[in-house]
Design a protein around this motif. Structure first.
Motif, PDB file in Angstrom:
ATOM      1  N   HIS A   3       0.796  -1.224   0.000  1.00 31.10           N
ATOM      2  CA  HIS A   3       0.000   0.000   0.000  1.00 31.10           C
ATOM      3  C   HIS A   3       0.833   1.280   0.000  1.00 31.10           C
ATOM      4  N   TYR A   4       2.138   1.165  -0.043  1.00 39.58           N
ATOM      5  CA  TYR A   4       3.003   2.347  -0.105  1.00 39.58           C
ATOM      6  C   TYR A   4       3.312   2.756  -1.544  1.00 39.58           C
ATOM      7  N   PRO A  16       6.100   5.498  -5.369  1.00 39.59           N
ATOM      8  CA  PRO A  16       5.835   5.618  -3.934  1.00 39.59           C
ATOM      9  C   PRO A  16       4.656   6.546  -3.663  1.00 39.59           C
ATOM     10  N   LEU A  18       3.802   7.939  -0.301  1.00 42.02           N
ATOM     11  CA  LEU A  18       4.100   8.094   1.119  1.00 42.02           C
ATOM     12  C   LEU A  18       3.251   9.228   1.672  1.00 42.02           C
ATOM     13  N   TRP A  22       9.242  10.629   5.946  1.00 42.85           N
ATOM     14  CA  TRP A  22       9.981   9.372   5.995  1.00 42.85           C
ATOM     15  C   TRP A  22      10.288   8.940   7.431  1.00 42.85           C
ATOM     16  N   TYR A  25       7.725   6.818   9.589  1.00 42.05           N
ATOM     17  CA  TYR A  25       7.489   5.394   9.366  1.00 42.05           C
ATOM     18  C   TYR A  25       8.373   4.573  10.302  1.00 42.05           C
ATOM     19  N   ASP A  29       8.652  -0.636   8.375  1.00 41.16           N
ATOM     20  CA  ASP A  29       7.985  -0.086   7.195  1.00 41.16           C
ATOM     21  C   ASP A  29       8.994   0.517   6.226  1.00 41.16           C
ATOM     22  N   ARG A  30       9.969   1.243   6.761  1.00 43.92           N
ATOM     23  CA  ARG A  30      10.989   1.837   5.892  1.00 43.92           C
ATOM     24  C   ARG A  30      11.762   0.756   5.139  1.00 43.92           C
ATOM     25  N   ILE A  33       9.514  -0.580   2.409  1.00 47.19           N
ATOM     26  CA  ILE A  33       9.385   0.393   1.324  1.00 47.19           C
ATOM     27  C   ILE A  33      10.628   0.394   0.459  1.00 47.19           C
TER      28      ILE A  33
END
Length: 104
Positions: A3-4, A16, A18, A22, A25, A29-30, A33
């Motif tokens: 979903h990112y 992306p 977002l 940044w 997150y 998550d990072r 991603i």
């Protein structure tokens, strides 16, 4: 695709999406991603190659074209494809910025 990211029809790749800074997150998550982006980023050279092939075909058509209106359309199409290539190059470099953030 997670979903990112959201599909971009113009460029033919997911980009992306977002919704926060940044740093907001989680580390997990990072990492997810960046991992997904690295996979997507790996497809960018192929997309550029495909757009370049389209440009070459349209340039060949333009060379043979006698209709001014059709020539204008082909020139416009070529400019749009070149713009897409430029945007893909920008997105390709995006990984370097994400990597620097990930290691800081």
């Amino acid at each position: 695709m997670n979903h990112y990211f959201t599909w971009n029809d113009r460029l033919g790749i997911p980009l992306p999406l977002l919704e926060q800074d940044w740093e907001m997150y989680s580390q997990a998550d990072r990492t997810a991603i960046v991992t997904e982006w690295e996979i997507i980023r790996g497809t960018i050279p192929d997309r550029v190659f495909a757009f370049e092939a389209d440009i070459n075909r349209k340039q060949a058509q333009l060379f043979e074209e006698e209709s001014f209106e059709r020539s204008c359309t082909l020139n416009s199409d070529i400019a749009e494809l070149a713009s897409r290539i430029n945007d893909l190059h920008i997105w390709y470099r995006m990984n370097q910025e994400i990597e620097m953030k990930r290691h800081s």
